[in-house]
Design a protein around this motif. Sequence first.
Motif, PDB file in Angstrom:
ATOM      1  N   MET A  51     -12.253  28.785 -27.199  1.00 28.77           N
ATOM      2  CA  MET A  51     -10.951  28.634 -26.557  1.00 28.77           C
ATOM      3  C   MET A  51     -10.393  29.988 -26.119  1.00 28.77           C
ATOM      4  SD  MET A  51     -10.166  25.572 -26.111  1.00 28.77           S
ATOM      5  CE  MET A  51      -8.460  25.788 -25.609  1.00 28.77           C
ATOM      6  N   SER A  52     -10.545  31.031 -26.966  1.00 30.71           N
ATOM      7  CA  SER A  52     -10.030  32.351 -26.574  1.00 30.71           C
ATOM      8  C   SER A  52     -10.726  32.834 -25.312  1.00 30.71           C
ATOM      9  CB  SER A  52     -10.259  33.372 -27.691  1.00 30.71           C
ATOM     10  OG  SER A  52      -9.887  32.848 -28.924  1.00 30.71           O
ATOM     11  N   LEU A  53     -12.058  32.671 -25.286  1.00 30.49           N
ATOM     12  CA  LEU A  53     -12.817  33.119 -24.117  1.00 30.49           C
ATOM     13  C   LEU A  53     -12.422  32.316 -22.887  1.00 30.49           C
ATOM     14  CD1 LEU A  53     -15.050  34.956 -23.018  1.00 30.49           C
ATOM     15  CD2 LEU A  53     -16.705  33.214 -23.647  1.00 30.49           C
ATOM     16  N   LEU A  54     -12.225  31.004 -23.089  1.00 25.07           N
ATOM     17  CA  LEU A  54     -11.851  30.136 -21.971  1.00 25.07           C
ATOM     18  C   LEU A  54     -10.500  30.557 -21.388  1.00 25.07           C
ATOM     19  CD1 LEU A  54     -12.652  27.442 -20.453  1.00 25.07           C
ATOM     20  CD2 LEU A  54     -11.006  26.335 -21.975  1.00 25.07           C
ATOM     21  N   ILE A  55      -9.528  30.775 -22.263  1.00 23.14           N
ATOM     22  CA  ILE A  55      -8.187  31.147 -21.793  1.00 23.14           C
ATOM     23  C   ILE A  55      -8.236  32.478 -21.051  1.00 23.14           C
ATOM     24  CG2 ILE A  55      -5.878  31.823 -22.548  1.00 23.14           C
ATOM     25  CD1 ILE A  55      -6.178  29.808 -24.842  1.00 23.14           C
ATOM     26  N   VAL A  56      -8.919  33.444 -21.642  1.00 24.24           N
ATOM     27  CA  VAL A  56      -8.991  34.767 -21.003  1.00 24.24           C
ATOM     28  C   VAL A  56      -9.701  34.660 -19.656  1.00 24.24           C
ATOM     29  CG1 VAL A  56     -10.047  37.041 -21.186  1.00 24.24           C
ATOM     30  CG2 VAL A  56      -8.827  36.080 -23.128  1.00 24.24           C
ATOM     31  N   THR A  57     -10.799  33.898 -19.610  1.00 26.29           N
ATOM     32  CA  THR A  57     -11.536  33.745 -18.352  1.00 26.29           C
ATOM     33  C   THR A  57     -10.663  33.093 -17.292  1.00 26.29           C
ATOM     34  OG1 THR A  57     -13.565  33.494 -19.619  1.00 26.29           O
ATOM     35  CG2 THR A  57     -13.631  32.811 -17.327  1.00 26.29           C
ATOM     36  N   LEU A  58      -9.959  32.012 -17.650  1.00 22.11           N
ATOM     37  CA  LEU A  58      -9.139  31.307 -16.670  1.00 22.11           C
ATOM     38  C   LEU A  58      -8.015  32.184 -16.160  1.00 22.11           C
ATOM     39  CD1 LEU A  58      -8.834  27.669 -18.063  1.00 22.11           C
ATOM     40  CD2 LEU A  58     -10.098  28.486 -16.067  1.00 22.11           C
ATOM     41  N   ILE A  59      -7.375  32.925 -17.075  1.00 21.33           N
ATOM     42  CA  ILE A  59      -6.217  33.721 -16.640  1.00 21.33           C
ATOM     43  C   ILE A  59      -6.673  34.886 -15.769  1.00 21.33           C
ATOM     44  CG2 ILE A  59      -6.115  35.212 -18.701  1.00 21.33           C
ATOM     45  CD1 ILE A  59      -3.094  33.796 -16.890  1.00 21.33           C
ATOM     46  N   VAL A  60      -7.782  35.513 -16.124  1.00 19.76           N
ATOM     47  CA  VAL A  60      -8.249  36.644 -15.312  1.00 19.76           C
ATOM     48  C   VAL A  60      -8.798  36.142 -13.979  1.00 19.76           C
ATOM     49  CG1 VAL A  60      -9.837  38.581 -15.179  1.00 19.76           C
ATOM     50  CG2 VAL A  60      -8.719  38.075 -17.325  1.00 19.76           C
ATOM     51  N   ALA A  61      -9.560  35.029 -14.024  1.00 16.63           N
ATOM     52  CA  ALA A  61     -10.132  34.488 -12.789  1.00 16.63           C
ATOM     53  C   ALA A  61      -9.034  34.047 -11.838  1.00 16.63           C
ATOM     54  CB  ALA A  61     -11.060  33.322 -13.112  1.00 16.63           C
ATOM     55  N   GLY A  62      -8.052  33.345 -12.371  1.00 20.48           N
ATOM     56  CA  GLY A  62      -7.070  32.720 -11.504  1.00 20.48           C
ATOM     57  C   GLY A  62      -5.908  33.615 -11.110  1.00 20.48           C
ATOM     58  N   TRP A  63      -5.657  34.687 -11.886  1.00 17.70           N
ATOM     59  CA  TRP A  63      -4.402  35.384 -11.676  1.00 17.70           C
ATOM     60  C   TRP A  63      -4.504  36.894 -11.580  1.00 17.70           C
ATOM     61  CZ3 TRP A  63      -0.111  32.526 -10.651  1.00 17.70           C
ATOM     62  CH2 TRP A  63      -0.216  31.147 -10.908  1.00 17.70           C
ATOM     63  N   THR A  84      -0.692  28.395 -18.172  1.00 17.95           N
ATOM     64  CA  THR A  84       0.008  27.697 -19.238  1.00 17.95           C
ATOM     65  C   THR A  84      -0.540  28.094 -20.604  1.00 17.95           C
ATOM     66  OG1 THR A  84       0.129  25.846 -17.695  1.00 17.95           O
ATOM     67  CG2 THR A  84       0.795  25.419 -19.968  1.00 17.95           C
ATOM     68  N   LEU A  85      -1.866  28.032 -20.736  1.00 16.86           N
ATOM     69  CA  LEU A  85      -2.464  28.327 -22.041  1.00 16.86           C
ATOM     70  C   LEU A  85      -2.197  29.765 -22.466  1.00 16.86           C
ATOM     71  CD1 LEU A  85      -5.866  26.451 -21.687  1.00 16.86           C
ATOM     72  CD2 LEU A  85      -3.970  25.878 -23.221  1.00 16.86           C
ATOM     73  N   ALA A  86      -2.347  30.703 -21.514  1.00 23.19           N
ATOM     74  CA  ALA A  86      -2.105  32.109 -21.870  1.00 23.19           C
ATOM     75  C   ALA A  86      -0.639  32.321 -22.204  1.00 23.19           C
ATOM     76  CB  ALA A  86      -2.542  33.025 -20.730  1.00 23.19           C
ATOM     77  N   GLY A  87       0.240  31.642 -21.446  1.00 22.06           N
ATOM     78  CA  GLY A  87       1.669  31.761 -21.723  1.00 22.06           C
ATOM     79  C   GLY A  87       2.008  31.224 -23.106  1.00 22.06           C
ATOM     80  N   ILE A  88       1.435  30.058 -23.457  1.00 24.53           N
ATOM     81  CA  ILE A  88       1.674  29.495 -24.787  1.00 24.53           C
ATOM     82  C   ILE A  88       1.168  30.449 -25.854  1.00 24.53           C
ATOM     83  CG2 ILE A  88       0.997  27.652 -26.375  1.00 24.53           C
ATOM     84  CD1 ILE A  88       1.010  25.730 -24.033  1.00 24.53           C
ATOM     85  N   SER A  89      -0.038  30.993 -25.622  1.00 21.94           N
ATOM     86  CA  SER A  89      -0.639  31.863 -26.617  1.00 21.94           C
ATOM     87  C   SER A  89       0.216  33.099 -26.874  1.00 21.94           C
ATOM     88  CB  SER A  89      -2.053  32.241 -26.149  1.00 21.94           C
ATOM     89  OG  SER A  89      -2.395  33.525 -26.526  1.00 21.94           O
ATOM     90  N   ALA A  90       0.784  33.672 -25.803  1.00 24.94           N
ATOM     91  CA  ALA A  90       1.660  34.829 -25.992  1.00 24.94           C
ATOM     92  C   ALA A  90       3.000  34.403 -26.584  1.00 24.94           C
ATOM     93  CB  ALA A  90       1.873  35.556 -24.663  1.00 24.94           C
TER      94      ALA A  90
END
Lengths: 209, 557
Positions: free
Chosen positions: B71-83, B302-308
């Motif tokens: 999940m950590s890798l997924l969130i980091v990948t999505l946030i960096v890829a998308g944003w 969303t996921l990165a925002g929740i995590s922070a």
Amino acid sequence: MAEGLTLDSVAVRQGGDMLVQLDAHIAPGEVLTVMGPSGSGKSTLLAFLTGNLAPAFQATGRVVLAGRDITHLPTHERRIGILFQDDLLFPHLSVAGNLGFGMRPGGSDRRARIDAALEEVGLAGFGPRDPATLSGGQRARVALMRTLLAQPSALLLDEPFSRLDAARRATTRDMVFASARRHDLPVVMVTHDAEDAKSAGGRTITLGD
Amino acid sequence: MLRVLPALTVLAMLGPVAAGLMGAVLPAMGHLPAAGFQGPSIVAVERLLAWPGLSAACRLSVTTGLLATFMSLLIVTLIVAGWSGTRAFAWLERLLSPLLSVPHAAAAFGLAFLIAPSGWLARIAAPLAGWERPPDLLIVGDPWGLSMTAGLIAKEVPFLLLMTLAALPQSQAGPSMEVARSLGYGRVAGWLKAVFPRVYAQIRLPVYVVLAYSMSVVDVALILGPTTPGTLSVQIVRWMGAPDLGMRMVAAAAALLQFALVIGALAFWRLGEWAVTRLGRRWAEGGGRGAAEPVLRGAGLTLAGISAGVVLLGLVGLAMWSFAGPWRYPDLTPDALTLRSWSRHFPGLRDAARDTFVVAGVAAIIALALTVGCLEAEHRARRPPSRAATWLLYLPLLVPQTAFLPGLQSFLLSLGADVGRVPVIGAHLVFVLPYVFLSLGDPWRAWDPRYATVAAALGATPGRALLRVRLPMLLRPVLTAAAVGVAVSVGQYLPTLLIGGGRVATLTTEAVALASGGDRRAIGVFSLAQTGAALFPFALAVALPALIFRNRRGLHG
């Protein structure tokens, strides 16, 4: 030939390949210009002369400076000053601090010699300044005086003018060569600018042919 | 002198790990004369297998570890890829970077205060759901370890994000993305197909560290994890603390089992990498432009925002409880704010802070000296860093703490070495050193070596060039590396507990010890102090160079 810089059968190899081969004597005040395309071994030659050759290279021959064999001395004992294309002023020291760094410690006239050096290059009163607030040309002049105040026995120039704009370039170049002559320094200049070579007025060697 | 430093550094990092693993082998084979057992025998293994919670504990270790890492890798990948490159990303990056140094225990407590049945989320929902008292739900400590996994994810996302950001320039992310986008790819699909493989190759070791850590973490498991049974690592610590010395043999056997589990999980992950590579290559070559772009970008943000947000809100919750007077359910805020909890715990806080900073300070200084020595030796030998050196740095982080610390304790006892601060500092060094090295290595190597040539040509000895030119110019990264070292040390729970033998009480051990008691005000006080202790050095690392070099523009990059 006790005076000047002698490169006695100097050869630098990498693996089995010969990169640089040079046999020359540079008299005090004389400029030897080394030209050649990038990758021709110009920077390797400079690294050899300053004592910074990477372990991947093998060098033979001797370097004799003012009668002293410096081939195997560490950089800080060679008394060879070097100017790069960047001024490389230490950003954490003031202009005067940069000049003082290279001077021998002690002596009551340190302050006066620093001031005189700054005045010589038209930068009187610049001592306390942050080097980052100086123009490119001013910084190049500080770098030159820093090198000279360390009282070297020879001067190496690594494309020293290539970052300056055309107007500053000519004046800085003249200033450097004039200073070298005044201090009786043998000079080795590495460049790929024919203009530099011409105004140096000495012999030119082309590497990589 | 300088030449022996690299060897000394490797010894300081790997010596305790090797001694600890070997120290677990004999007791695991039933040989523990101190407890009256002469081996070899299978008594330790028998007792371990006879423990009814074993299979559940192993399963928990594997599932929580793999899920948290994925999940950590997924969130980091999505946030960096998308944003990456957007304003939202810059915001999130600024938000997440300081969270990296929030200790795991504090983040876990903060999360527990949020999601507990009497926590803030339940209080917000209470009027809608009609809860007049906390709902009878087992959220914190759920038997599947989900809250524990959530706590781990919240802490590992900042770590992996920082590692990914550091890997981007070397992966030529910018140019590759321009090519991909000019070929008609959206951000996410383009990044995944063109950039991710190179980035992953560079963050692979950090990902392995996250996996090994998540599978064997103790403090987060004590705070958020299930209790009946706990995870294997928690059980190892219980056995180590049991009055019956014979249980240490069982702990040693379990430590080796934990080690084997981590190796197995790493092998499984490696297999997964291989499968993803094959499928991913086919996907990339297939030319599909990916249709789920908006969904994936939304999910990432969303996921990165929740995590922070979870960590930040958690810290606010901890602060609130530490100052809370009477606070009834379901009120959102306490009736009054008071300093009473802080003054009541002040003596304990002061003593724990002293131990914390003595251990962290000494460990960070030793680590910094060794690191600078190694890097300077590398510079003077004019040798580029090798891949093997990178692996060596990560090795102590890949061996689970619960696998070697029990054996290290037995080993130290068998040597007759006293427990206390000095061995604790040695144990902290195992973890402090790699992080200090990783923090300082890049800026140190990025320094222009021509400055050294100039200094030497001006007659400066190598030592003078180091002290008068390189270290001052690199003051900021050097202080940052020291702050990283302090933060890593402050956050250590298990090395302090096991190697300190109860005589070294830091803010972290004191805070975690409060976990079972449920005194929220005390937990708030100690967790907040622990967080402050980890963050304060970073403030110094920013402020000091700015103050010292306030008149030097060239050093404000």
